[in-house]
Design a protein around this motif. Structure first.
Motif, PDB file in Angstrom:
ATOM      1  N   ILE A   1      -6.273   5.886  -5.913  1.00 57.79           N
ATOM      2  CA  ILE A   1      -7.491   5.367  -5.297  1.00 57.79           C
ATOM      3  C   ILE A   1      -8.651   6.184  -5.856  1.00 57.79           C
ATOM      4  CG2 ILE A   1      -8.767   5.058  -3.133  1.00 57.79           C
ATOM      5  CD1 ILE A   1      -5.929   5.126  -1.739  1.00 57.79           C
TER       6      ILE A   1
ATOM      7  N   LYS B   1      -5.359   1.562  -8.293  1.00 61.73           N
ATOM      8  CA  LYS B   1      -5.003   0.384  -7.494  1.00 61.73           C
ATOM      9  C   LYS B   1      -6.220  -0.059  -6.686  1.00 61.73           C
ATOM     10  CE  LYS B   1      -1.788  -1.418  -4.125  1.00 61.73           C
ATOM     11  NZ  LYS B   1      -0.358  -1.530  -3.971  1.00 61.73           N
ATOM     12  N   LYS B   2      -6.999   0.908  -6.198  1.00 61.55           N
ATOM     13  CA  LYS B   2      -8.223   0.630  -5.443  1.00 61.55           C
ATOM     14  C   LYS B   2      -9.360   1.449  -6.050  1.00 61.55           C
ATOM     15  CE  LYS B   2      -8.528  -1.354  -2.016  1.00 61.55           C
ATOM     16  NZ  LYS B   2      -8.810  -2.779  -1.805  1.00 61.55           N
TER      17      LYS B   2
ATOM     18  N   ASP C   1     -11.789  -3.434   2.140  1.00 64.63           N
ATOM     19  CA  ASP C   1     -11.360  -2.338   1.275  1.00 64.63           C
ATOM     20  C   ASP C   1     -11.207  -1.034   2.051  1.00 64.63           C
ATOM     21  OD1 ASP C   1     -11.183  -3.943  -0.964  1.00 64.63           O
ATOM     22  OD2 ASP C   1     -13.199  -3.465  -1.671  1.00 64.63           O
TER      23      ASP C   1
ATOM     24  N   GLU D   1      -7.810  -1.520   3.878  1.00 64.06           N
ATOM     25  CA  GLU D   1      -6.676  -1.419   2.951  1.00 64.06           C
ATOM     26  C   GLU D   1      -6.475   0.014   2.466  1.00 64.06           C
ATOM     27  OE1 GLU D   1      -7.528  -4.220  -0.166  1.00 64.06           O
ATOM     28  OE2 GLU D   1      -7.279  -5.952   1.173  1.00 64.06           O
ATOM     29  N   THR D   2      -7.560   0.690   2.154  1.00 61.68           N
ATOM     30  CA  THR D   2      -7.476   2.067   1.670  1.00 61.68           C
ATOM     31  C   THR D   2      -6.958   2.994   2.758  1.00 61.68           C
ATOM     32  OG1 THR D   2      -9.258   1.651   0.102  1.00 61.68           O
ATOM     33  CG2 THR D   2      -8.797   3.953   0.636  1.00 61.68           C
TER      34      THR D   2
END
Length: 183
Positions: A43, A57-58, A121, A124-125
């Motif tokens: 991330i 991925k993020k 986001d 999700e994170t």
């Protein structure tokens, strides 16, 4: 650093923020890129499109100076969804109720207004970070060189402790600095 450089590669999730790691710490960035290639979750939280974003991925792009808000947003989701590590908090921290009170107002939609990071986001994170067996946070002067730099660092430490990511290989908070003595 709470971990060795080699430990970082073993983390399930690696969160990099405020660091152009490939430019400023090329050896360490090799460990991070290799971990991502092996399927570990990377991330990156940085407004800039740094090289590591190609492996992430993020990639969250906050407005400048809004680090505490996005970190509090992650903690809000983790607490609200009961993803925090209660045993670690009970045995190894203090002031948990103060954190709960502080982050209560930092809902994903509120954080989106402040930071520009989409609420989905943030959610999700937070889930990725909290559900990891081990997670490592790496940061540099993009976090520390603010008028609120000390609070930024404390917030990252709180995020890590909230999930119990301290005290084990691959988990922890790791400032990336220029020289060994600074480290």
């Amino acid at each position: 650093m709470t971990n060795t450089i080699a430990d970082i590669e073993t983390a399930d999730v690696i969160l990099v923020t405020g660091s152009n790691t490939t430019e400023n710490h090329p050896v360490l960035s090799t460990f991070i890129k290799r971990a991502a290639l092996k399927g570990k979750t990377l991330i990156v939280v940085d407004p800039r499109k740094i090289k590591l974003t190609e492996h992430a991925k993020k990639w969250l792009r906050p407005n400048l100076g809004t680090d505490i808000a996005w970190i509090n947003g992650l903690m809000n989701v983790i607490i609200e969804e009961n993803l925090h590590n209660k045993e670690f908090i009970q045995n190894r921290t203090e002031g948990f109720d103060q954190i709960v009170d502080t982050v209560k107002k930092y809902t994903p939609s509120y954080v989106e207004e402040i930071t520009g990071i989409p609420a989905k986001d943030i959610i999700e994170t937070a889930r990725l970070f909290a559900k990891a067996g081990t997670a490592s946070i790496c940061y540099c002067m993009g976090i520390t060189q603010h008028t609120c730099g000390t609070d930024n660092v404390k917030s990252l430490a709180n995020l890590s402790m909230l999930c119990g990511h301290h005290g084990k290989a691959g988990g922890g908070v790791n400032p990336l600095r220029g020289q060994n003595n600074v480290q």
